[in-house]
Design a protein around this motif. Structure first.
Motif, PDB file in Angstrom:
ATOM      1  N   ALA A   1       0.667   1.567  12.238  1.00 31.77           N
ATOM      2  CA  ALA A   1       0.750   1.550  10.873  1.00 31.77           C
ATOM      3  C   ALA A   1       1.127   0.132  10.260  1.00 31.77           C
ATOM      4  O   ALA A   1       2.222  -0.531  10.988  1.00 31.77           O
ATOM      5  CB  ALA A   1       1.921   2.832  10.743  1.00 31.77           C
TER       6      ALA A   1
ATOM      7  N   TYR B   1       0.929   5.602   1.439  1.00 29.18           N
ATOM      8  CA  TYR B   1       0.114   6.364   2.662  1.00 29.18           C
ATOM      9  C   TYR B   1       0.376   8.150   1.588  1.00 29.18           C
ATOM     10  O   TYR B   1       1.537   7.467   1.793  1.00 29.18           O
ATOM     11  CB  TYR B   1      -0.147   6.138   3.213  1.00 29.18           C
ATOM     12  CG  TYR B   1      -1.161   4.838   3.929  1.00 29.18           C
ATOM     13  CD1 TYR B   1      -2.892   4.860   4.525  1.00 29.18           C
ATOM     14  CD2 TYR B   1      -0.660   3.215   4.255  1.00 29.18           C
ATOM     15  CE1 TYR B   1      -2.686   3.994   4.956  1.00 29.18           C
ATOM     16  CE2 TYR B   1      -0.913   2.516   4.275  1.00 29.18           C
ATOM     17  CZ  TYR B   1      -2.384   2.543   5.077  1.00 29.18           C
ATOM     18  OH  TYR B   1      -3.126   1.816   5.536  1.00 29.18           O
TER      19      TYR B   1
ATOM     20  N   ASN C   1      -5.251   5.243  13.308  1.00 29.23           N
ATOM     21  CA  ASN C   1      -4.650   4.006  13.506  1.00 29.23           C
ATOM     22  C   ASN C   1      -4.053   3.332  14.486  1.00 29.23           C
ATOM     23  O   ASN C   1      -2.255   4.687  14.521  1.00 29.23           O
ATOM     24  CB  ASN C   1      -3.595   4.050  12.009  1.00 29.23           C
ATOM     25  CG  ASN C   1      -4.610   3.782  10.835  1.00 29.23           C
ATOM     26  OD1 ASN C   1      -5.119   2.684  10.159  1.00 29.23           O
ATOM     27  ND2 ASN C   1      -5.159   4.967  10.660  1.00 29.23           N
TER      28      ASN C   1
ATOM     29  N   TYR D   1       4.720   5.395   3.084  1.00 29.59           N
ATOM     30  CA  TYR D   1       4.559   6.450   3.153  1.00 29.59           C
ATOM     31  C   TYR D   1       5.071   7.980   2.535  1.00 29.59           C
ATOM     32  O   TYR D   1       6.518   7.928   2.468  1.00 29.59           O
ATOM     33  CB  TYR D   1       4.698   6.683   5.068  1.00 29.59           C
ATOM     34  CG  TYR D   1       3.920   5.388   5.576  1.00 29.59           C
ATOM     35  CD1 TYR D   1       2.315   5.173   6.277  1.00 29.59           C
ATOM     36  CD2 TYR D   1       4.317   4.584   5.716  1.00 29.59           C
ATOM     37  CE1 TYR D   1       1.701   4.317   6.348  1.00 29.59           C
ATOM     38  CE2 TYR D   1       3.872   2.990   6.220  1.00 29.59           C
ATOM     39  CZ  TYR D   1       2.113   3.287   7.192  1.00 29.59           C
ATOM     40  OH  TYR D   1       1.999   1.828   7.608  1.00 29.59           O
TER      41      TYR D   1
ATOM     42  N   ALA E   1       4.173  -0.759   4.163  1.00 30.98           N
ATOM     43  CA  ALA E   1       3.541  -0.408   3.458  1.00 30.98           C
ATOM     44  C   ALA E   1       4.813   1.513   3.234  1.00 30.98           C
ATOM     45  O   ALA E   1       5.127   1.263   3.690  1.00 30.98           O
ATOM     46  CB  ALA E   1       2.082   0.947   3.682  1.00 30.98           C
TER      47      ALA E   1
ATOM     48  N   GLU F   1       1.001  -1.058   0.250  1.00 31.74           N
ATOM     49  CA  GLU F   1      -0.079  -0.405   0.001  1.00 31.74           C
ATOM     50  C   GLU F   1       0.942   1.593   0.123  1.00 31.74           C
ATOM     51  O   GLU F   1       2.366   0.787   0.788  1.00 31.74           O
ATOM     52  CB  GLU F   1      -0.400   0.350   0.844  1.00 31.74           C
ATOM     53  CG  GLU F   1      -1.840   1.023   1.271  1.00 31.74           C
ATOM     54  CD  GLU F   1      -3.039   0.725   0.316  1.00 31.74           C
ATOM     55  OE1 GLU F   1      -2.973   1.591  -1.270  1.00 31.74           O
ATOM     56  OE2 GLU F   1      -4.277  -0.069  -0.158  1.00 31.74           O
TER      57      GLU F   1
ATOM     58  N   THR G   1      -6.598   6.419   0.831  1.00 36.22           N
ATOM     59  CA  THR G   1      -4.836   5.899   1.574  1.00 36.22           C
ATOM     60  C   THR G   1      -4.613   6.936   1.338  1.00 36.22           C
ATOM     61  O   THR G   1      -3.060   7.336   1.680  1.00 36.22           O
ATOM     62  CB  THR G   1      -4.365   4.801   1.116  1.00 36.22           C
ATOM     63  OG1 THR G   1      -3.865   4.590   0.365  1.00 36.22           O
ATOM     64  CG2 THR G   1      -4.866   3.242   1.675  1.00 36.22           C
ATOM     65  N   ASN G   2      -4.706   8.236   0.592  1.00 33.37           N
ATOM     66  CA  ASN G   2      -4.604   9.113   0.080  1.00 33.37           C
ATOM     67  C   ASN G   2      -5.228  10.901   0.673  1.00 33.37           C
ATOM     68  O   ASN G   2      -6.399  10.634   0.004  1.00 33.37           O
ATOM     69  CB  ASN G   2      -4.321   9.588  -1.456  1.00 33.37           C
ATOM     70  CG  ASN G   2      -4.266  11.132  -2.029  1.00 33.37           C
ATOM     71  OD1 ASN G   2      -3.171  11.895  -1.025  1.00 33.37           O
ATOM     72  ND2 ASN G   2      -3.458  11.056  -3.110  1.00 33.37           N
TER      73      ASN G   2
ATOM     74  N   PHE H   1      -4.365  10.044  10.509  1.00 32.05           N
ATOM     75  CA  PHE H   1      -4.863   8.943  10.355  1.00 32.05           C
ATOM     76  C   PHE H   1      -3.892   8.911  12.159  1.00 32.05           C
ATOM     77  O   PHE H   1      -4.320   7.423  11.643  1.00 32.05           O
ATOM     78  CB  PHE H   1      -3.175   9.157   9.440  1.00 32.05           C
ATOM     79  CG  PHE H   1      -2.246   7.730   8.783  1.00 32.05           C
ATOM     80  CD1 PHE H   1      -3.623   6.852   8.261  1.00 32.05           C
ATOM     81  CD2 PHE H   1      -1.218   7.376   9.280  1.00 32.05           C
ATOM     82  CE1 PHE H   1      -2.566   5.824   7.881  1.00 32.05           C
ATOM     83  CE2 PHE H   1      -1.039   6.204   9.280  1.00 32.05           C
ATOM     84  CZ  PHE H   1      -1.279   5.487   8.273  1.00 32.05           C
TER      85      PHE H   1
END
Length: 326
Positions: free
Chosen positions: A118, A30, A115, A124, A122, A28, A82-83, A111
């Protein structure tokens, strides 16, 4: 667009280099930032009013933006959920487009509040700062020290909940953007501010890399270098105009939601409007970011130099031969 020479080249490199980066490593992306990375947040908030046509599907450009191209390079399907990037975002709590919209600190806080931990698998992305300096047009005095402190705070907040790989992008030379209108004093002022920002950011990232856990991987992306190269050697990148904007004023500073005519061949322009890059430029940024991930995964300096040299050569070839769009 079709898979580019650059993508093929990176695939070949992956066969011979001990690369850490692959679709298996990142599941993913972010994203936190401003209109350079916004894939439709302002558009949806304003019910499709900003940005107006001929902007592309809520992007502040004429096509996909760089994080979408980066996701493609990583063989990921970009997830707009996720943006968290919003056009007009500053590194602090302000938004110079619509005051009700978030700054970077609200994006990060939202965010981290939602969460407790994290996803360590992913990537970031943090890219903000341009609007801190464009705020100068609204009568405010920019402070690079404060802007970089805000970025450092954002990075630290992400690492505090377990983010491990954090990509941080510096600023292109804002003094060379069409928004300055060719005014030399303004151009010089913005160039000075950009230089101060980038120097302070580099020092801050270096310090954070030493202070944070060895598991934290801060990945800098030198977009300033890319823009300078494109402006100095436009033909190498397939551009015919690197000083003017294709469609005129930006819908962010000041806010203007009236449709703009397309009076250029966008692929030949570095800038779509007076602030925002064309999607062609965004693709180059995405490829540069991917190259930065490769560089971060290969410790040997000689190999790093080879990767970067290859990347620039491949970008040049891609632009020269112009692959068809998909």
């Amino acid at each position: 667009m079709q898979k580019q020479i650059l993508s093929v080249g990176f695939f070949l490199l992956s066969l011979v280099l001990p690369l850490k980066v692959s679709a298996q490593n990142y599941d993913e992306i972010y994203v936190f930032g401003d209109s350079f990375s916004d894939t439709g947040n302002v558009f949806h908030f304003t019910s499709g009013a900003i940005p107006p046509k001929p902007y592309f599907n809520g992007r502040f450009s004429n096509g996909p933006v760089w994080v979408e191209y980066l996701a493609s390079e990583l063989n990921l399907t970009f997830n707009p959920n996720t943006n968290f990037a919003f056009g007009g975002t500053t590194t602090g709590v302000d938004n110079i487009g619509l005051s009700i919209l978030p700054g970077l600190q609200q994006q990060i806080s939202s965010f981290t509040t939602a969460n407790n931990s994290a996803n360590p698998n992913a990537l970031y992305v943090v890219w903000a700062g341009t609007n801190d300096y464009l705020d100068y047009f609204l009568g405010n005095i920019p402070n690079p020290t404060n802007s970089v402190a805000n970025l450092s705070a954002a990075i630290t907040s992400l690492t505090a909940i377990g983010a491990e790989d954090i990509m941080v992008v510096n600023l292109p030379d804002l003094g060379k953007f069409p928004v300055t209108g060719g005014d030399t004093p303004s151009s010089n002022e913005f160039s000075t501010l950009t230089s101060a920002h980038n120097s302070s950011l580099a020092a801050s990232l270096n310090s954070l890399s030493q202070q944070l856990s060895p598991d934290i991987n801060i990945i800098p992306v030198d977009v300033n270098y890319l823009f300078n190269q494109a402006i100095a050697n436009p033909k190498k990148f397939g551009f015919t105009n690197v000083t003017d904007s294709c469609i005129g004023d930006s819908p962010i500073v000041p806010i203007d939601i009236s449709p703009q005519p397309v009076v250029c061949i966008p692929d030949e322009f570095l800038f779509w409007d007076e602030i925002h890059p064309t999607t062609t430029t965004h693709q180059l940024i995405g490829e540069l970011a991917f190259a930065a991930l490769l560089r971060a995964s290969v410790p040997e300096p000689s190999v790093v130099l080879g990767v970067l040299t290859f990347a620039l050569s491949a970008i040049s070839l891609r632009k020269r031969f112009r692959f068809p769009s998909r």
